[in-house]
Design a protein around this motif. Structure first.
Motif, PDB file in Angstrom:
ATOM      1  N   PHE A  53      -1.030  -0.954  -4.018  1.00 15.00           N
ATOM      2  CA  PHE A  53       0.190  -0.991  -3.215  1.00 15.00           C
ATOM      3  C   PHE A  53      -0.074  -1.667  -1.882  1.00 15.00           C
ATOM      4  CE2 PHE A  53       0.713   2.656  -6.038  1.00 15.00           C
ATOM      5  CZ  PHE A  53       1.979   2.397  -6.573  1.00 15.00           C
ATOM      6  N   GLY A  54       0.905  -2.446  -1.447  1.00  9.99           N
ATOM      7  CA  GLY A  54       0.798  -3.133  -0.173  1.00  9.99           C
ATOM      8  C   GLY A  54       2.161  -3.620   0.269  1.00  9.99           C
ATOM      9  N   PHE A  55       2.173  -4.617   1.136  1.00 11.67           N
ATOM     10  CA  PHE A  55       3.422  -5.154   1.663  1.00 11.67           C
ATOM     11  C   PHE A  55       3.372  -6.673   1.658  1.00 11.67           C
ATOM     12  CE2 PHE A  55       3.310  -0.915   3.471  1.00 11.67           C
ATOM     13  CZ  PHE A  55       4.616  -0.484   3.297  1.00 11.67           C
ATOM     14  N   LEU A  91       8.910  -2.985  16.208  1.00 10.98           N
ATOM     15  CA  LEU A  91       9.735  -2.596  17.340  1.00 10.98           C
ATOM     16  C   LEU A  91       9.675  -3.615  18.472  1.00 10.98           C
ATOM     17  CD1 LEU A  91       9.036   1.251  17.549  1.00 10.98           C
ATOM     18  CD2 LEU A  91      11.015   0.088  16.564  1.00 10.98           C
ATOM     19  N   ASN A  92       8.516  -4.208  18.695  1.00 16.66           N
ATOM     20  CA  ASN A  92       8.399  -5.218  19.754  1.00 16.66           C
ATOM     21  C   ASN A  92       8.106  -6.597  19.207  1.00 16.66           C
ATOM     22  OD1 ASN A  92       5.725  -4.984  18.998  1.00 16.66           O
ATOM     23  ND2 ASN A  92       5.126  -3.815  20.826  1.00 16.66           N
ATOM     24  N   ASP A  93       8.311  -6.783  17.901  1.00 14.15           N
ATOM     25  CA  ASP A  93       8.118  -8.090  17.273  1.00 14.15           C
ATOM     26  C   ASP A  93       9.198  -8.263  16.200  1.00 14.15           C
ATOM     27  OD1 ASP A  93       7.304 -10.467  16.198  1.00 14.15           O
ATOM     28  OD2 ASP A  93       5.262  -9.839  15.747  1.00 14.15           O
ATOM     29  N   ALA A  94      10.369  -8.724  16.631  1.00 13.78           N
ATOM     30  CA  ALA A  94      11.506  -8.824  15.718  1.00 13.78           C
ATOM     31  C   ALA A  94      11.305  -9.877  14.641  1.00 13.78           C
ATOM     32  CB  ALA A  94      12.775  -9.144  16.510  1.00 13.78           C
ATOM     33  N   ALA A  95      10.351 -10.798  14.827  1.00 18.40           N
ATOM     34  CA  ALA A  95      10.132 -11.852  13.837  1.00 18.40           C
ATOM     35  C   ALA A  95       9.336 -11.371  12.632  1.00 18.40           C
ATOM     36  CB  ALA A  95       9.418 -13.036  14.489  1.00 18.40           C
ATOM     37  N   LEU A  96       8.716 -10.194  12.727  1.00 13.66           N
ATOM     38  CA  LEU A  96       7.913  -9.668  11.625  1.00 13.66           C
ATOM     39  C   LEU A  96       8.817  -9.063  10.555  1.00 13.66           C
ATOM     40  CD1 LEU A  96       5.205  -8.793  10.330  1.00 13.66           C
ATOM     41  CD2 LEU A  96       5.303  -6.746  11.767  1.00 13.66           C
ATOM     42  N   LYS A  97       8.668  -9.512   9.322  1.00 16.65           N
ATOM     43  CA  LYS A  97       9.418  -8.985   8.184  1.00 16.65           C
ATOM     44  C   LYS A  97       8.416  -8.463   7.152  1.00 16.65           C
ATOM     45  CE  LYS A  97      13.271 -10.803   9.884  1.00 16.65           C
ATOM     46  NZ  LYS A  97      14.381 -10.005  10.419  1.00 16.65           N
ATOM     47  N   PHE A  98       8.784  -7.387   6.463  1.00 20.41           N
ATOM     48  CA  PHE A  98       7.903  -6.883   5.406  1.00 20.41           C
ATOM     49  C   PHE A  98       8.704  -6.108   4.383  1.00 20.41           C
ATOM     50  CE2 PHE A  98       8.021  -3.564   8.616  1.00 20.41           C
ATOM     51  CZ  PHE A  98       8.121  -2.394   7.871  1.00 20.41           C
ATOM     52  N   ASP A 152      -1.163   5.121   8.583  1.00 18.09           N
ATOM     53  CA  ASP A 152      -0.249   4.759   7.515  1.00 18.09           C
ATOM     54  C   ASP A 152       0.152   3.312   7.727  1.00 18.09           C
ATOM     55  OD1 ASP A 152       2.816   6.299   6.275  1.00 18.09           O
ATOM     56  OD2 ASP A 152       1.810   4.445   5.731  1.00 18.09           O
ATOM     57  N   LEU A 153      -0.055   2.478   6.727  1.00 16.38           N
ATOM     58  CA  LEU A 153       0.244   1.057   6.876  1.00 16.38           C
ATOM     59  C   LEU A 153       1.725   0.825   7.119  1.00 16.38           C
ATOM     60  CD1 LEU A 153      -0.579  -1.885   6.822  1.00 16.38           C
ATOM     61  CD2 LEU A 153      -0.544  -1.836   4.325  1.00 16.38           C
ATOM     62  N   ARG A 154       2.582   1.571   6.431  1.00 16.47           N
ATOM     63  CA  ARG A 154       4.017   1.395   6.642  1.00 16.47           C
ATOM     64  C   ARG A 154       4.413   1.754   8.075  1.00 16.47           C
ATOM     65  NH1 ARG A 154       8.692   1.343   3.551  1.00 16.47           N
ATOM     66  NH2 ARG A 154       7.529   1.675   1.618  1.00 16.47           N
ATOM     67  N   ASP A 155       3.909   2.880   8.577  1.00 21.50           N
ATOM     68  CA  ASP A 155       4.224   3.279   9.952  1.00 21.50           C
ATOM     69  C   ASP A 155       3.695   2.264  10.962  1.00 21.50           C
ATOM     70  OD1 ASP A 155       5.493   5.508   9.050  1.00 21.50           O
ATOM     71  OD2 ASP A 155       3.846   6.898   9.480  1.00 21.50           O
ATOM     72  N   ALA A 156       2.514   1.714  10.683  1.00 24.35           N
ATOM     73  CA  ALA A 156       1.938   0.723  11.596  1.00 24.35           C
ATOM     74  C   ALA A 156       2.807  -0.533  11.651  1.00 24.35           C
ATOM     75  CB  ALA A 156       0.526   0.366  11.139  1.00 24.35           C
ATOM     76  N   LEU A 157       3.294  -0.989  10.502  1.00 27.19           N
ATOM     77  CA  LEU A 157       4.157  -2.167  10.481  1.00 27.19           C
ATOM     78  C   LEU A 157       5.486  -1.895  11.170  1.00 27.19           C
ATOM     79  CD1 LEU A 157       3.476  -3.467   6.847  1.00 27.19           C
ATOM     80  CD2 LEU A 157       2.855  -4.621   8.975  1.00 27.19           C
ATOM     81  N   GLU A 158       6.029  -0.692  10.969  1.00 23.57           N
ATOM     82  CA  GLU A 158       7.293  -0.347  11.616  1.00 23.57           C
ATOM     83  C   GLU A 158       7.142  -0.290  13.132  1.00 23.57           C
ATOM     84  OE1 GLU A 158       8.404   3.289   9.794  1.00 23.57           O
ATOM     85  OE2 GLU A 158       9.290   2.346   8.004  1.00 23.57           O
TER      86      GLU A 158
END
Length: 292
Positions: A89-91, A72-79, A62-68
């Motif tokens: 559909f995407g992010f 967890l260990n990359d606070a700079a990632l926003k989506f 799941d792309l959403r779960d993968a990004l979440e």
């Protein structure tokens, strides 16, 4: 210390912990939240990889779960979720820079077995509207209409390039072509120099680093830092295929480069789009101050 924090994302690096009965008036200085500077859209080739009922099976991630999980260990990632008429559909994801974007994409494909389509990287523009509001726009499709815009500001960076003296002229030509403003040059050693330019971030997020390495035969290096926003003469470039606008291909460019960017884009699309039994017009629409 034990805390009832349900999500790891709620505990940010740099947060100040204070006593409930004697609350601190302000946070401890020296920390600030990481701000994304480069944005792009991530779309799965297989639509089932966006949200899958079979996400517990490794081959249907799941792309959403993968990004979440990456967040967890990359606070700079926003989506945030994004919908495209062409890609589904995407992010819309925010990164600190191009290297950060490439690392996240590589991790998603390798660790979570995803096949992704990545849109062209873009930056955050600051749009001043006639009603006094200021809007931050990272997606060209979210740009306010022409009549509502007063001015557009683009992010600027300070770039320092270290290069052998034999390639100084070539790198100065590259920087000036990318709307760079020369700040200074100094020789570190007899054969090595440092060039400093102020340049729009949008001009650097493309193939600037590749061109720098190519023109210097791999000997030059660079570093950059964000210095603020500057008002510029920017316009929106829309791509029309068979008369219909394709929002994922829209971009914000400088007025002086609009024609060359639009021409190069249409020529590339002509090569990529398969031939049909009927005409498929490929057009670019430019929005200037009082005309199209």
């Amino acid at each position: 210390m034990s805390a009832s924090i349900r999500s790891v994302a709620d505990a940010r690096v740099g947060d100040t912990i204070t006593h409930y009965g004697r609350k601190a008036e302000q946070s401890l200085p020296g920390y600030k939240e990481a701000t994304p500077m480069v944005f792009c859209g991530l779309f799965p080739v297989d639509a089932d990889q966006y949200t899958s009922f079979l996400s517990y099976i490794p081959i249907f991630p799941d792309l959403r779960d993968a990004l979440e999980k990456l967040q967890l260990n990359d606070a700079a990632l926003k989506f945030e979720p994004e919908t495209s008429s062409a890609m589904g559909f995407g992010f819309r994801c925010g990164f600190l820079g191009l290297l950060h974007m490439e690392i996240v994409q590589e991790r998603l494909e390798r660790e979570y077995n995803l096949t992704l389509i990545t849109t062209a990287p873009s930056v955050v523009y600051r749009v001043h509207c006639v009603n006094g509001e200021t809007v931050e726009c990272s997606n060209p499709s979210a740009l306010p209409e022409q009549g509502k815009r007063k001015s557009i500001e683009e992010p600027m960076v300070k770039i320092e390039m270290l290069t052998p003296k034999d390639y100084i002229g070539s790198l100065m030509e590259l920087s000036q072509d990318r709307r760079g403003d020369f700040q200074g040059m100094k020789f570190i050693t007899e054969n090595r120099a440092s060039l400093t330019y102020e340049m729009p971030l949008a001009e650097m997020v493309g193939d600037f680093f590749d061109q720098l390495k190519s023109r210097s035969k791999g000997y030059a290096s660079m570093e950059y830092s964000f210095i603020g926003y500057k008002e510029s003469d920017l316009i929106k470039l829309d791509v029309l295929i068979n008369g219909d606008g394709v929002e994922p291909l829209s971009t914000i460019v400088h007025k002086d480069k609009a024609y060359s960017v639009g021409r190069a884009l249409t020529q590339k699309l002509k090569e990529l789009i398969p031939r049909q039994m009927f005409k498929v017009p490929i057009q670019v629409r430019l929005f200037f101050a009082n005309e199209k």
